[in-house]
Write an enzyme that holds these catalytic residues in place. Sequence first.
Site, PDB file in Angstrom:
ATOM      1  N   LYS A  54      46.953  34.066  25.921  1.00  0.00           N
ATOM      2  CA  LYS A  54      46.786  34.263  24.476  1.00  0.00           C
ATOM      3  C   LYS A  54      47.041  32.947  23.747  1.00  0.00           C
ATOM      4  CE  LYS A  54      48.007  39.099  24.250  1.00  0.00           C
ATOM      5  NZ  LYS A  54      49.128  40.032  24.253  1.00  0.00           N
ATOM      6  N   GLN A  98      54.728  41.335  22.626  1.00  0.00           N
ATOM      7  CA  GLN A  98      54.138  41.729  23.907  1.00  0.00           C
ATOM      8  C   GLN A  98      54.837  42.979  24.452  1.00  0.00           C
ATOM      9  OE1 GLN A  98      51.428  40.251  25.452  1.00  0.00           O
ATOM     10  NE2 GLN A  98      51.600  41.899  26.942  1.00  0.00           N
ATOM     11  N   ASP A 121      48.051  43.269  16.108  1.00  0.00           N
ATOM     12  CA  ASP A 121      47.789  44.220  17.195  1.00  0.00           C
ATOM     13  C   ASP A 121      47.266  45.549  16.634  1.00  0.00           C
ATOM     14  OD1 ASP A 121      47.949  43.593  19.848  1.00  0.00           O
ATOM     15  OD2 ASP A 121      50.127  43.784  19.986  1.00  0.00           O
TER      16      ASP A 121
END
Length: 294
Positions: A54, A98, A121
């Site tokens: 990422k 995460q 997200d």
Amino acid sequence: MSARIIDGKTISADLRGKVADAVHRLRRDRGIVPGIAVVLVGNNPASEVYVRNKSKAVAEAGMHAFDRKLPATASEAELIDLIGKLNADKEINGILVQLPLPKQIGAQKIIAAIDPDKDVDGFHPLNAGRLASGLPALVPCTPMGCILLAKTVRETLAGLEAVVIGRSNIVGKPVAQLLLAENATVTIAHSKTNDLPAVCRRADLLVAAIGRPEMVRGDWIKPGATVIDVGINRIPGEGGKSRIVGDVAYPEAAKIAGAITPVPGGVGPMTIACLLLNTLRATCAQNGLPAPKV
Ligand code: NAD
């Protein structure tokens, strides 16, 4: 008949290129550089790989990556404190924590602590509610990728019979909401669905997000259907090595479907590309700018 392969690698590279161009224009014309904070708690090896990938993609898109690491022993309060600082930091437009988190930390509480405007997200309950209400929202990345892939082979999704297998908050439910927003007729199937093969055979568009290797067989597919396989499953391969397969038995399904995503190389690469797009969108919204044309 052999299905058209929906090449997620090429489609995601194209999207990442478009995002990078828009980021370049933002920096040149407004002096704004989107920034994303990726927070990793502990040292789950798979998560470390994702986070590295990422951060690399963020840098390649011309954005700033602010990586934050906490030890596996970090408390919920410590992580919430860090999120509070990231929420207040003007240089940070997107925050991603995460998952999975160590067991002493409640994921829902952490997701709810993120500023919804920085929730790239798209997991915050406010964004989930906005999506369900048909309001503008930051949308989860993998589901967004599924829709973009389907649209490369279907002129419109309106009116299609769409079946989504899986009802998780991160994939199944948001995919179904997005399909509804595209005016598809949507069925959500799950582990308690009766006669799943028959339900799948109705689908013009089948999205499999189950986490069971090659569960969807060729004879579950309606001839000519579009098949989007979200599954990422590691199974034993030849010579003691492992290999990755999806939730769909690809060789069988590819003979019946009209178009299908491979695993790997289908939905997977779209997730990071959509994360970059979300970060760009969040940056524009936070600066009072119109949504970027990408
Ligand atoms: P999850 O375990 O949270 O949800 C799985 C869903 O499948 C559940 O809703 C369950 O009802 C359904 N299910 C389980 N067994 C079933 C059965 N026998 N019949 C019908 N339905 C069944 O998983 P998730 O987080 O939604 O992920 C699903 C898959 O997608 C996994 O393989 C995951 O690795 C993959 N994934 C890929 C990406 C990507 O970037 N490509 C991102 C997220 C998840």
